[in-house]
Design an enzyme around this catalytic site. Structure first.
Site, PDB file in Angstrom:
ATOM      1  CG  ASP A 164      -0.138  -0.079   2.542  1.00  0.00           C
ATOM      2  OD1 ASP A 164       0.863  -0.826   2.576  1.00  0.00           O
ATOM      3  OD2 ASP A 164      -0.507   0.605   3.510  1.00  0.00           O
ATOM      4  CD  GLU A 165      -1.211   4.657   2.869  1.00  0.00           C
ATOM      5  OE1 GLU A 165      -2.104   5.495   3.107  1.00  0.00           O
ATOM      6  OE2 GLU A 165      -0.549   4.121   3.786  1.00  0.00           O
TER       7      GLU A 165
END
Ligand code: ACM
Length: 509
Positions: free
Chosen positions: A301-302
């Site tokens: 993620d991210e």
């Protein structure tokens, strides 16, 4: 009618049956294979103040029989027959049957909900017939042990409280920018350097391999599988601060104890390939060897500071290395950007109930490659969001975040349907649901419990109960009945206004 959360598939008041009046002594009768489940049930009942034996007794005793037997045809009509059970309470005693020990354990948790938290006096239990099995095979809770660290015993206490709601996976978010929380023998600086500190200069810490084995074994006795997450290629500042050779410029990063995200990344540069691939092989190999469950969560993620092409290259290498350990790979939905995912990869969806950005496309891309989905819509399933009308918090500090479209009420936590989020995804594509608890604001396990309970009851019901049977009004009435059990177990929970709680306690203690 008797109050059970999550709502069972079938629950009937048998015609003509009178209540069960408990004798002074309860006798649990179990076949040798079910002895461990029987002992756990005995311990829970003793903790509530009743005499319990698992051996023959002279004199009167209420019989609780645990029997493992092949499923009836009706009980196999489910996606996860291995957790099915049938429970009968009659004036003559309790009969619990299941095709598996996991089913017996799930049924024992239903029985604990049918009994009052204080069993020390006269107790009458309404007769009931329950036939039960889960809708989804995966019903998880994630605990972030990085932003704040939690001791082994605190995690064990949380496991007990989750088991009561038939949660069957505990996802541990073990690494992030602020800390590396699992011992890796071949890269010792990950913990000797990377485990120092947490958010806002809270104490750091890490689990030794034996610590994690203890958590895994305790969870396994309760038929809960631990899912370890090593978050890659972003969320890696702790590793990048411990080992300069993982950085593109060969310089160790400064430790970070703030709450920003999206700034750190492993390097896709060819001159870092040897160190990075050795790091991936060693770390994912040791974590896979340590955890007996089938899963390895690689984050994903991210990774906002990773160029898109580098991200796809790194996710390909990370997921291939993870799959080579023999585990089934899970990643946050962004990994759908990779067209080279191993067979059976699972995307964990963490966008909103109404998808934004590429999230739905990412999920469809994973499913198109033969994968499945775990649904964790942030504005409904994230357990670390604040409550809209926050009841008093344990330490008097505000708890929870609000970035996911504001605070999340119990009604919002209950009012979503896993199959109605991503178009083109069917029930069979959905492995299950999970409620993540990110620990930016939670300094103590009491803080964690306050955010988790009661909202995790909503998640548990969405994951377990037949979709057509869910009813918000009926749900809050049944949650109210959990309050005394949580009080007796010392679980801190938020007395949210939509639940007609009985008595005092909860957040007031
Ligand atoms: C996430 O909340 N960054 C998965």
């Amino acid at each position: 009618m008797t109050s059970i959360v999550p709502l069972p598939r079938v629950q009937q008041a048998p015609a003509g049956e009178t209540p069960l009046h408990l004798s002074e002594t309860l006798r649990i009768e179990a076949e040798p294979g079910a002895a461990a489940v029987a002992e756990l049930l005995a311990a829970s009942l003793r903790a509530r103040g009743r005499r319990v034996t698992t051996t023959e007794v002279d004199g009167p005793a209420t019989r609780i029989a645990l029997r493992q037997q092949p499923a009836e045809p009706s009980a196999t009509a489910t996606s996860a027959p291995e957790e099915a059970y049938t429970l009968d309470v009659t004036s003559a005693g309790v009969e619990l049957t299941a095709p598996t020990r996991a089913g017996l354990f799930r049924g024992s948790q239903t029985l604990l909900q049918l009994l009052p938290p204080d069993l020390s006096g006269a107790v009458a239990v309404d007769a009931v017939h329950v036939e039960d099995s889960p809708r989804f095979a995966y019903r998880g809770v994630m605990l972030d042990v990085v932003r704040h660290f939690f001791a082994v015993d605190e995690v064990l206490g949380l496991i007990d409280a989750l088991a009561l709601l038939k949660i069957n996976h505990l996802h541990l978010h073990l690494t992030d920018d602020q800390g590396w929380r699992i011992e890796i023998d071949s890269w010792p600086r990950l913990t000797s350097v990377g485990a120092r500190g947490a958010v806002d200069d809270a104490p750091g810490g890490f689990y030794t391999k034996d610590d994690l084995r203890r958590i895994i074994a305790y969870a396994a006795e309760r038929y809960i599988t631990v899912v370890p997450e090593i978050d890659l290629p972003g969320h890696t500042n702790a590793a990048l601060s411990a080992y300069p050779e993982l950085n593109a410029d060969g310089v160790a990063r400064e430790p970070y104890h703030g709450v920003e995200v999206g700034f750190s990344s492993l390097s896709a540069a060819p001159e870092r390939a040897e160190a990075t691939d050795r790091f991936l092989r060693d770390v994912l190999g040791e974590v896979a060897a340590l955890t007996p469950g089938p899963w390895l969560h690689i984050g994903g993620d991210e990774s906002w500071s990773t160029p898109a092409e580098d991200y796809r290259d790194l996710v390909r290498r990370i997921t291939a290395t993870a799959a080579a350990t023999g585990k089934r790979v899970i990643g946050w939905h962004e990994i759908g950007a990779s067209e080279d995912l191993p067979a059976g990869t699972v995307a964990q969806y963490w966008s909103y109930v109404s998808p934004v950005g590429d999230s739905a496309d990412n999920v469809r891309a994973v499913v198109a490659q033969g994968g499945q989905v775990i649904m964790s819509p942030a504005d409904a399933a994230y357990l670390d969001m604040a409550y809209p009308e926050p009841p008093a918090t344990p330490g008097g500090r505000p708890l929870g975040l609000d970035w996911a479209d504001g605070a999340t009420s119990l009604a919002q936590a209950y009012g979503w349907e896993p199959t109605a989020i991503v178009d083109g995804i069917s029930e069979a594509d959905i492995l299950g649901v999970e409620g993540p608890l990110w620990a930016e604001t939670t300094h103590t396990m009491a803080d964690v419990e306050y955010l988790v309970f009661p909202r995790v009851a909503a998640l548990a019901e969405i994951g377990w109960s037949p979709a057509g049977e869910r009813d918000a009004e009926d749900f809050v009435a049944r949650v109210a009945a959990l309050g005394p059990a949580w009080d007796a177990a010392g679980i801190r929970y938020a007395r949210v206004p939509e639940v007609p709680w009985a008595g005092a306690a909860g957040d007031d203690r």
